[in-house]
Design an enzyme around this catalytic site. Structure first.
Site, PDB file in Angstrom:
ATOM      1  N   ASP A   1      35.907  49.527  45.115  1.00 26.09           N
ATOM      2  CA  ASP A   1      34.865  48.698  44.468  1.00 26.09           C
ATOM      3  C   ASP A   1      34.604  47.454  45.328  1.00 26.09           C
ATOM      4  O   ASP A   1      34.794  46.318  44.890  1.00 26.09           O
ATOM      5  CB  ASP A   1      35.281  48.305  43.044  1.00 26.09           C
ATOM      6  CG  ASP A   1      36.516  47.411  42.985  1.00 26.09           C
ATOM      7  OD1 ASP A   1      36.627  46.611  42.014  1.00 26.09           O
ATOM      8  OD2 ASP A   1      37.369  47.486  43.907  1.00 26.09           O
TER       9      ASP A   1
ATOM     10  N   ASP B   1      38.566  45.173  49.373  1.00 26.59           N
ATOM     11  CA  ASP B   1      38.265  46.601  49.572  1.00 26.59           C
ATOM     12  C   ASP B   1      37.571  46.791  50.933  1.00 26.59           C
ATOM     13  O   ASP B   1      37.843  47.750  51.658  1.00 26.59           O
ATOM     14  CB  ASP B   1      37.299  47.111  48.497  1.00 26.59           C
ATOM     15  CG  ASP B   1      37.791  46.953  47.089  1.00 26.59           C
ATOM     16  OD1 ASP B   1      37.760  45.819  46.578  1.00 26.59           O
ATOM     17  OD2 ASP B   1      38.228  47.949  46.501  1.00 26.59           O
TER      18      ASP B   1
ATOM     19  N   ASN C   1      34.541  45.185  40.831  1.00 31.59           N
ATOM     20  CA  ASN C   1      34.324  43.781  41.217  1.00 31.59           C
ATOM     21  C   ASN C   1      32.873  43.360  40.951  1.00 31.59           C
ATOM     22  O   ASN C   1      32.604  42.248  40.524  1.00 31.59           O
ATOM     23  CB  ASN C   1      34.639  43.593  42.695  1.00 31.59           C
ATOM     24  CG  ASN C   1      36.130  43.637  42.968  1.00 31.59           C
ATOM     25  OD1 ASN C   1      36.920  43.094  42.199  1.00 31.59           O
ATOM     26  ND2 ASN C   1      36.532  44.299  44.044  1.00 31.59           N
TER      27      ASN C   1
ATOM     28  N   THR D   1      41.357  51.765  45.037  1.00 34.04           N
ATOM     29  CA  THR D   1      41.631  50.319  45.108  1.00 34.04           C
ATOM     30  C   THR D   1      40.722  49.534  44.161  1.00 34.04           C
ATOM     31  O   THR D   1      40.490  48.338  44.366  1.00 34.04           O
ATOM     32  CB  THR D   1      41.437  49.788  46.543  1.00 34.04           C
ATOM     33  OG1 THR D   1      40.053  49.966  46.898  1.00 34.04           O
ATOM     34  CG2 THR D   1      42.330  50.493  47.531  1.00 34.04           C
TER      35      THR D   1
ATOM     36  N   PHE E   1      43.328  43.072  37.314  1.00 36.76           N
ATOM     37  CA  PHE E   1      41.913  43.439  37.153  1.00 36.76           C
ATOM     38  C   PHE E   1      41.681  44.955  37.118  1.00 36.76           C
ATOM     39  O   PHE E   1      41.033  45.469  36.197  1.00 36.76           O
ATOM     40  CB  PHE E   1      41.093  42.821  38.294  1.00 36.76           C
ATOM     41  CG  PHE E   1      39.622  43.155  38.234  1.00 36.76           C
ATOM     42  CD1 PHE E   1      39.100  44.162  39.029  1.00 36.76           C
ATOM     43  CD2 PHE E   1      38.773  42.478  37.372  1.00 36.76           C
ATOM     44  CE1 PHE E   1      37.758  44.492  38.975  1.00 36.76           C
ATOM     45  CE2 PHE E   1      37.419  42.788  37.312  1.00 36.76           C
ATOM     46  CZ  PHE E   1      36.913  43.800  38.115  1.00 36.76           C
ATOM     47  N   ASN E   2      42.147  45.697  38.124  1.00 37.11           N
ATOM     48  CA  ASN E   2      41.806  47.130  38.222  1.00 37.11           C
ATOM     49  C   ASN E   2      42.246  47.891  36.978  1.00 37.11           C
ATOM     50  O   ASN E   2      41.553  48.780  36.497  1.00 37.11           O
ATOM     51  CB  ASN E   2      42.456  47.759  39.461  1.00 37.11           C
ATOM     52  CG  ASN E   2      41.813  47.301  40.754  1.00 37.11           C
ATOM     53  OD1 ASN E   2      40.678  46.833  40.747  1.00 37.11           O
ATOM     54  ND2 ASN E   2      42.554  47.386  41.844  1.00 37.11           N
TER      55      ASN E   2
ATOM     56  N   HIS F   1      44.994  42.201  48.845  1.00 36.20           N
ATOM     57  CA  HIS F   1      45.475  43.290  47.990  1.00 36.20           C
ATOM     58  C   HIS F   1      45.244  44.682  48.589  1.00 36.20           C
ATOM     59  O   HIS F   1      46.191  45.399  48.906  1.00 36.20           O
ATOM     60  CB  HIS F   1      44.761  43.252  46.633  1.00 36.20           C
ATOM     61  CG  HIS F   1      44.817  41.957  45.914  1.00 36.20           C
ATOM     62  ND1 HIS F   1      45.964  41.450  45.313  1.00 36.20           N
ATOM     63  CD2 HIS F   1      43.850  41.041  45.677  1.00 36.20           C
ATOM     64  CE1 HIS F   1      45.687  40.297  44.728  1.00 36.20           C
ATOM     65  NE2 HIS F   1      44.416  40.018  44.929  1.00 36.20           N
ATOM     66  N   ASP F   2      43.988  45.089  48.701  1.00 36.47           N
ATOM     67  CA  ASP F   2      43.654  46.496  48.910  1.00 36.47           C
ATOM     68  C   ASP F   2      44.090  47.082  50.249  1.00 36.47           C
ATOM     69  O   ASP F   2      44.525  48.250  50.299  1.00 36.47           O
ATOM     70  CB  ASP F   2      42.146  46.718  48.689  1.00 36.47           C
ATOM     71  CG  ASP F   2      41.756  46.464  47.239  1.00 36.47           C
ATOM     72  OD1 ASP F   2      40.570  46.216  46.973  1.00 36.47           O
ATOM     73  OD2 ASP F   2      42.646  46.511  46.365  1.00 36.47           O
TER      74      ASP F   2
HETATM   75  O1  RIB Z   1      43.459  42.542  41.184  1.00 30.02           O
HETATM   76  C1  RIB Z   1      43.055  42.781  42.511  1.00 30.02           C
HETATM   77  C2  RIB Z   1      42.209  43.999  42.584  1.00 30.02           C
HETATM   78  O2  RIB Z   1      41.035  43.835  41.781  1.00 30.02           O
HETATM   79  C3  RIB Z   1      41.688  44.286  43.997  1.00 30.02           C
HETATM   80  O3  RIB Z   1      41.507  45.666  44.147  1.00 30.02           O
HETATM   81  C4  RIB Z   1      40.361  43.590  44.016  1.00 30.02           C
HETATM   82  O4  RIB Z   1      39.438  44.173  44.931  1.00 30.02           O
HETATM   83  C5  RIB Z   1      39.883  43.846  42.610  1.00 30.02           C
HETATM   84  O5  RIB Z   1      39.291  45.140  42.580  1.00 30.02           O
HETATM   85 CA    CA Z   2      39.325  46.515  44.767  1.00 30.28          CA
END
Ligand code: RIB
Ligand code: CA
Length: 312
Positions: free
Chosen positions: A11, A16, A41, A127, A169-170, A243-244
């Site tokens: 996303d 990402d 996102n 991701t 979040f994801n 993160h990703d």
């Molecule tokens: O919490 C971080 C994640 O949420 C990452 O994948 C970021 O891109 C968002 O999608």
């Molecule tokens: Ca992401």
């Protein structure tokens, strides 16, 4: 090393986008069968566009990009423009890519590709919210034996949450899809906040990336300068966690990471803690250990790998 066949589901989102640039820079190790995109996102029309921009930026217009689900399985979409900006990849020039979006729905591509594959042959790398993967598994469970591994970014244990006090979040965006993935019975490796928060894009590391001095390096610096501001303000940290890209780095150099087999379940009902990942790190429940929970990364080794590959 034999190439690993992967499908990336994302996303974009700046992190990402960097993950895509890293994966696309490793054609000797990764055979990217397709990039599927999901609402997360930012809405789907932007995530699919952003993925195609990254393919064009890196000269990989032959990698097919698909649009998938524009909302979670059973709830309204929650987006994160406050973190990623209105475009989703603020920090780089935005334009309408020339490379086409594939006409096939991402979920159909995932199903068709897996059904045609050998058992244990394809790694899924999600991701973003897990909607596309959850829909594929629930719609066509016959794909499961074809999945070698799912290496995903999401969840949190000691880090609590980044979108609610107790959810990352994801997972928060689509807990039902996450539940399907975690119960699917195939090997799942999770890159959670607990680990990604060790991989901070500090000012020093940003300067190292700036030395790459290429269109890709410039794009990554621009995106990271934008991406850093939100977490630096929120946590008072030197930069934001990357993160990703940790998912792809795990595929390339798993020795940079430490993980532990744990049971992980997702809260799907509570309005207060929906999307919470309950991680049985100490094995107190006796529930099946369904996840390789990554809890440590060699951050310097991770950034060395990232910069090396982005340099090309
Ligand atoms: O919490 C971080 C994640 O949420 C990452 O994948 C970021 O891109 C968002 O999608
Ligand atoms: Ca992401």
């Amino acid at each position: 090393m034999t190439k690993r066949k992967i499908i990336i589901d994302c996303d974009p989102g700046q992190d990402d986008a960097v993950m895509l640039l890293l994966a696309l820079a490793c054609p000797d190790e990764l055979d990217i069968l397709g990039i599927t995109t999901v609402a997360g996102n930012v809405p789907l029309d932007l995530t699919q566009r952003n993925a195609r921009i990254m393919c064009e930026l890196s000269g990989n217009t032959d990698v097919p990009v698909f649009a998938g689900c524009d909302r979670p399985m059973n709830r309204e979409l929650v987006t994160a423009e406050n973190v990623h900006g209105k475009t989703g990849i603020d920090g780089v020039d935005i334009y309408q890519p020339d490379m086409p979006l594939q006409g096939q729905h991402a979920v159909d591509f995932i199903i068709e590709t897996l059904l045609a594959a050998e058992d244990d042959s394809i790694t899924l790398v999600p991701t973003g919210p897990l909607t596309n993967i959850g829909q594929a598994i629930s719609g066509q469970p016959e794909i499961l034996p074809k999945i070698k591994e799912i290496v995903m970014m999401g969840g949190a244990m000691r880090e609590g949450g980044n979108t609610s006090p107790s959810a990352e979040f994801n997972i928060l965006v689509d807990p039902e899809a996450a539940h399907i993935v975690l119960r699917c019975g195939r090997p799942v490796t999770i890159a959670p906040l607990d680990m990604t928060h060790q991989a901070m894009v500090t000012r020093e590391r940003l300067e190292q990336i700036r030395q790459i001095d290429s269109p890709i390096g410039t794009a990554v610096v621009g995106m990271m300068e934008f991406f850093n501001r939100f977490d630096s303000e929120k946590y008072g940290s030197d930069g934001a966690p990357l993160h990703d890209p940790c998912t792809i780095a795990y595929l390339l150099k798993p020795e940079l990471f430490e993980g532990k087999m744990c049971n992980v379940e997702v809260e799907t009902d509570s309005p207060l803690t929906g999307g919470h990942t309950a991680v049985d790190f100490w094995g107190v429940t006796g529930r099946p250990k369904n996840t390789n929970w990554l809890y440590r990364v060699d951050a310097n080794g991770f950034f060395k790998l990232l910069i090396e590959r982005l340099k090309g």
